[in-house]
Scaffold this active site. Structure first.
Site, PDB file in Angstrom:
ATOM      1  N   GLU A 172      48.169  43.957  34.544  1.00 32.65           N
ATOM      2  CA  GLU A 172      47.772  43.769  33.155  1.00 32.65           C
ATOM      3  C   GLU A 172      46.632  44.719  32.800  1.00 32.65           C
ATOM      4  O   GLU A 172      45.806  45.067  33.654  1.00 32.65           O
ATOM      5  CB  GLU A 172      47.311  42.322  32.927  1.00 32.65           C
ATOM      6  CG  GLU A 172      48.399  41.295  33.200  1.00 32.65           C
ATOM      7  CD  GLU A 172      47.924  39.860  33.076  1.00 32.65           C
ATOM      8  OE1 GLU A 172      48.776  38.980  32.841  1.00 32.65           O
ATOM      9  OE2 GLU A 172      46.703  39.604  33.210  1.00 32.65           O
ATOM     10  N   CYS A 219      40.685  48.208  29.020  1.00 23.71           N
ATOM     11  CA  CYS A 219      40.302  47.769  30.365  1.00 23.71           C
ATOM     12  C   CYS A 219      41.491  48.003  31.289  1.00 23.71           C
ATOM     13  O   CYS A 219      42.563  47.413  31.103  1.00 23.71           O
ATOM     14  CB  CYS A 219      39.899  46.300  30.333  1.00 23.71           C
ATOM     15  SG  CYS A 219      39.381  45.641  31.935  1.00 23.71           S
ATOM     16  N   CYS A 272      44.100  41.941  44.363  1.00 28.77           N
ATOM     17  CA  CYS A 272      42.804  42.383  44.897  1.00 28.77           C
ATOM     18  C   CYS A 272      42.542  41.639  46.197  1.00 28.77           C
ATOM     19  O   CYS A 272      42.938  40.484  46.351  1.00 28.77           O
ATOM     20  CB  CYS A 272      41.697  42.090  43.884  1.00 28.77           C
ATOM     21  SG  CYS A 272      40.053  42.667  44.392  1.00 28.77           S
ATOM     22  N   CYS A 322      36.265  37.681  45.594  1.00 31.70           N
ATOM     23  CA  CYS A 322      35.204  37.071  44.793  1.00 31.70           C
ATOM     24  C   CYS A 322      35.650  35.695  44.301  1.00 31.70           C
ATOM     25  O   CYS A 322      36.727  35.553  43.713  1.00 31.70           O
ATOM     26  CB  CYS A 322      34.847  37.968  43.611  1.00 31.70           C
ATOM     27  SG  CYS A 322      34.294  39.619  44.108  1.00 31.70           S
ATOM     28  N   CYS A 376      36.826  34.980  40.480  1.00 31.43           N
ATOM     29  CA  CYS A 376      37.816  35.885  39.875  1.00 31.43           C
ATOM     30  C   CYS A 376      39.229  35.426  40.213  1.00 31.43           C
ATOM     31  O   CYS A 376      39.571  35.231  41.388  1.00 31.43           O
ATOM     32  CB  CYS A 376      37.590  37.312  40.367  1.00 31.43           C
ATOM     33  SG  CYS A 376      38.745  38.510  39.657  1.00 31.43           S
ATOM     34  N   CYS A 391      37.158  38.684  31.180  1.00 31.20           N
ATOM     35  CA  CYS A 391      36.695  39.126  32.494  1.00 31.20           C
ATOM     36  C   CYS A 391      36.983  38.070  33.557  1.00 31.20           C
ATOM     37  O   CYS A 391      36.611  36.912  33.419  1.00 31.20           O
ATOM     38  CB  CYS A 391      35.194  39.403  32.425  1.00 31.20           C
ATOM     39  SG  CYS A 391      34.460  39.922  33.979  1.00 31.20           S
TER      40      CYS A 391
END
Length: 348
Positions: free
Chosen positions: A95, A108, A115, A119, A122, A338
């Protein structure tokens, strides 16, 4: 990643295009022409490159391809944010997000499908890393976003803050950036591009030596190692002192500053003592702090702090003469804010 047998023109920088043309006995300047067709015009068919000789077009059709991400749709948020959903040729979803503000339109970008940094706040990292994006797949997010802009709109800024850790896909990310900033390709100003990292210290030092002149953002999110290690496992390998040392050595251009991103998590890292400690950590650096109230998602372990808590934290930083802004969350209602991007098939 699955790479086409034929050379993907969208994977090649302008110098590489010129070299390729010269190996075929064609003039090097034809590479600049091809770059304008592929990256600026968004041309998908070599036959449309009308200023190239017919023989060269035939060679290109035999030996090369122009890849294109498969767009699954565009989601529109109440605040005007647009989330573009793509499927890669081998299946994973990525995305990117168009963020409209009064004076700018920011894209963005994602650099990985998933990933592996881990974290805790996230959503992207919850399903792990599916694979790295090739330069063509990074650059095509810009090409396709531009093609979907409304009349009168133009991209003003790029932020590498989407899915993935850009420096965990270092070579492909830097190669894509060279295409993005080349005047004959995408032609985007380096001053309007920001690359964000969770803190891969060797890559930060290497990136500073690239001479790209881009803006650097560090996802810090804690004032001390105890909290940061809990939130970001990468801190075990490169703790805050090592990270800030690399930031201190980072070659900043005139009037540029490093941005420290700080996701505020209710009761975890948002107390006055945390703000005081953060201010002491950053006082010797040319920097600014971007405070990001946590954007919640299903299954999240954290909560968003109140507006009063956010304002109090900001006021303490300002009192220490740090530049501190609060990022307005955009696109939360479509999962575009975010920390909310994810392959929806893998989301909790």
């Amino acid at each position: 990643a699955t790479v086409p047998e034929r050379t993907d023109l969208k994977d090649l920088s302008v110098p590489q295009l010129q070299t390729l043309l010269q190996t075929w006995g064609a003039e090097g300047y034809r590479g600049r022409q091809i770059a304008r067709w592929v990256f600026r015009a968004g041309t998908a068919n070599i036959a449309d490159m009308r200023d190239l000789p017919k023989a060269l077009r035939q060679t290109l059709e035999q030996c090369t391809v122009i890849s294109r991400l498969s767009c699954l749709g565009v989601d529109l948020a109440a605040d005007g944010t647009r989330k573009l959903r793509y499927q890669l040729s081998d299946g994973p979803l990525i995305e990117s997000v168009l963020i409209r503000e009064p004076t700018r339109l920011t894209l963005c970008l994602s650099t990985q499908a998933g990933c592996r940094i881990g974290c805790e706040f996230c959503l992207t990292t919850k399903a792990g890393l599916r694979r790295q994006l090739r330069p063509a797949e990074i650059v095509d997010q810009i090409v396709q976003a531009r093609a979907r802009l409304d009349p009168g709109e133009s991209l003003t800024n790029l932020v590498f803050m989407g899915m993935g850790e850009p420096f965990d896909n270092y070579a492909n990310t830097v190669h894509a950036l060279r295409i993005i900033t080349h005047p004959e390709a995408i032609g985007f100003s380096p001053r309007r591009i920001t690359v964000s990292t969770s803190g891969l210290v060797p890559a930060i030092r290497r990136f500073g030596a690239e001479g790209l002149g881009l803006n650097l953002a560090i996802s810090l999110n804690a004032p001390n190692d105890e909290i940061r290690t809990r939130l970001m496992p990468i801190n075990k390998k490169w703790p805050i002192d090592e990270l800030l040392s690399a930031c201190q050595d980072y070659p900043l251009l005139h009037r540029r500053r490093i941005t420290f991103e700080y996701v505020l998590l209710s009761g975890v890292n948002d107390q006055p003592a945390h703000a005081e400690q953060l201010a002491r950590r950053l006082r010797e650096l040319r920097c600014k702090v971007n405070l990001i109230p946590f954007n919640e998602f299903p299954g999240a372990l954290f909560r968003r702090p109140s507006a009063d808590v956010v304002q109090r934290f900001q006021a303490i930083l300002l009192g220490h003469r740090l530049t501190a802004t609060v990022r307005e969350s955009r696109g939360r209602d479509i999962g575009a804010a975010c920390g909310q991007l994810a392959d929806s098939r893998s989301s909790p």
